[in-house]
Scaffold this motif. Structure first.
Motif, short mmCIF file in Angstrom:
data_model
loop_
_atom_site.label_atom_id
_atom_site.label_comp_id
_atom_site.label_asym_id
_atom_site.label_seq_id
_atom_site.Cartn_x
_atom_site.Cartn_y
_atom_site.Cartn_z
N GLY A 333 0.79 -1.23 0.00
CA GLY A 333 0.00 0.00 0.00
C GLY A 333 0.82 1.28 0.00
N PHE A 334 1.99 1.26 -0.63
CA PHE A 334 2.85 2.45 -0.58
C PHE A 334 2.42 3.54 -1.54
CE2 PHE A 334 5.40 -0.94 1.32
CZ PHE A 334 5.63 -0.34 2.55
N SER A 335 1.50 3.25 -2.41
CA SER A 335 0.71 4.25 -3.13
C SER A 335 1.53 5.31 -3.85
CB SER A 335 -0.26 4.93 -2.14
OG SER A 335 -1.07 3.99 -1.47
N GLY A 336 2.70 4.92 -4.32
CA GLY A 336 3.52 5.83 -5.12
C GLY A 336 4.29 6.86 -4.34
N HIS A 337 4.31 6.76 -2.98
CA HIS A 337 5.08 7.75 -2.23
C HIS A 337 5.90 7.13 -1.10
CE1 HIS A 337 2.24 8.46 1.38
NE2 HIS A 337 1.58 7.60 0.64
#
Length: 366
Positions: A333-337
């Motif tokens: 779940g690091f969601s691009g950041h």
């Protein structure tokens, strides 16, 4: 028997393996692809480091992460973080929220008008309000993954690439993993497993977690397509930047030395199966990106993009998911950041795997 098996050789898995090995844990890291592969979320030469969050908890994590980056540089003997500064511009409410969060945290920053910003950074055009802070820049991402893997190995971790986990069996106080590698099928039993597999984590340990009464939030895997554009300007002219558009998706960008300026829409790509991707850019999206670059990034040639393909493992609220149930620790779940926090995330996962408590915000669903 080993103490911990870390599944995933991207930046988060490498950071976890390094942190665990440095604490004296017997670590096996397994990665289904080759070392330095381009199939996930960690490949490529550059990532943004910035503290420009509107959320106080993430700003606090950024401060801790900066210390962790400097410690990693000392341990590895490599330069991994170049503080070139960063600029945010766009929606006034978003810039005001970042301003408030940085002020509360005591982080130096400036507010500028679009004209003042354009004079300082002629390669960019600005709209709305503008904020800049110096404690930001770019991460040498490929070098970071290699540094973490090398440190893990030097502290005794075994690294196996081209090895896929095909089964996870929870024994209560230990776990057995079935592995499919170059030598055929094998198994390994460990005190714990750290599933730092990003987009693959739900498939890998979702059932095991459900067996313990917990579940991951819905992780939406998307194929993103930023691109590098040739720069007309010297390298020193480029900060990292985020554009919170008044009308359109959020945009990020930074220089990748030797490759151009990377620009991308944040989290707009199609949903994909991480094992069955085409890596082909959507033509309409590439054209939309070129149109954006022609308007807001005048310091590059918008006509000559070099597309990139990468995965986002998106949580519903963009918060990370890092928690443990029994012998199973999960990270997704690091969601691009997430990359900017990598060495800190490794320490947090090592804490979890050895009995620590999760950050409340990153906990699993019960």
């Amino acid at each position: 028997m080993v103490d911990q098996v870390v599944v995933g050789g991207g930046v988060v898995g490498a950071a976890a393996a390094r942190a665990l090995a440095a604490r004296g844990e017997r670590v096996l890291l397994v990665e289904q692809h080759r070392r330095g592969h381009d199939k996930g979320s960690s490949h490529g030469a550059s990532r943004i480091f910035r503290m420009g969050y509107a959320d106080a908890e993430y700003v606090a994590l950024c401060i801790r992460a900066l210390d962790a980056w400097r410690a990693l540089e000392r341990a590895s003997g490599r330069t991994l973080l170049d503080l070139t500064g960063a600029v945010d511009h766009g929606r006034p409410d978003q810039i005001a929220a970042i301003h408030a969060a940085l002020t509360d945290a005591g982080i130096d920053h400036e507010l500028l008008t679009p004209d003042e910003a354009a004079e300082r950074w002629p390669g960019l055009a600005f709209e709305g309000h503008v904020l800049t802070h110096a404690s930001a820049g770019r991460i040498r991402s490929a070098d970071t993954v290699e540094a973490l893997l090398d440190l893990a190995a030097s502290d005794g971790a075994e690294l196996r690439f081209g090895t896929r986990v095909t089964g996870v069996e929870d024994h209560g106080d230990s776990v057995t993993l079935t592995l499919d590698g170059p030598g055929g099928a094998t198994s390994v039993t460990a005190s714990g497993v750290v599933a730092a597999a990003g987009s693959w984590a739900p498939t890998l340990v979702g059932d095991v977690l459900r067996g313990r009464g917990a579940s991951l939030p819905a992780i939406r895997v998307t194929q993103e397509q930023p691109a590098h554009f040739p720069s007309h300007l010297p390298d020193g002219a480029w900060p990292s930047f985020v554009h919170w558009q008044l009308d359109g998706p959020d945009v990020y960008g930074l220089l990748t030395p030797g490759e151009g300026v990377k620009v991308g829409f944040h989290g707009t790509g199609p949903v994909v199966d991480p094992d069955h991707r085409d890596f082909i850019p959507v033509p309409e999206e590439l054209e939309r990106l070129q149109a954006y670059v022609a308007r807001f990034v005048p310091g590059v040639d918008a006509r000559d993009p070099e597309p990139i393909s990468c995965l986002y493992d998106n949580s519903p609220d963009d918060d990370f998911v890092m928690d443990r149930r029994g012998p199973v620790t999960v990270a997704t779940g690091f969601s691009g950041h997430g990359f900017k926090f990598a060495p800190l995330l490794g320490e947090m996962l090592a804490d979890l795997a050895t009995g620590g408590t999760p950050h409340p915000r990153f906990a699993l669903l019960d």
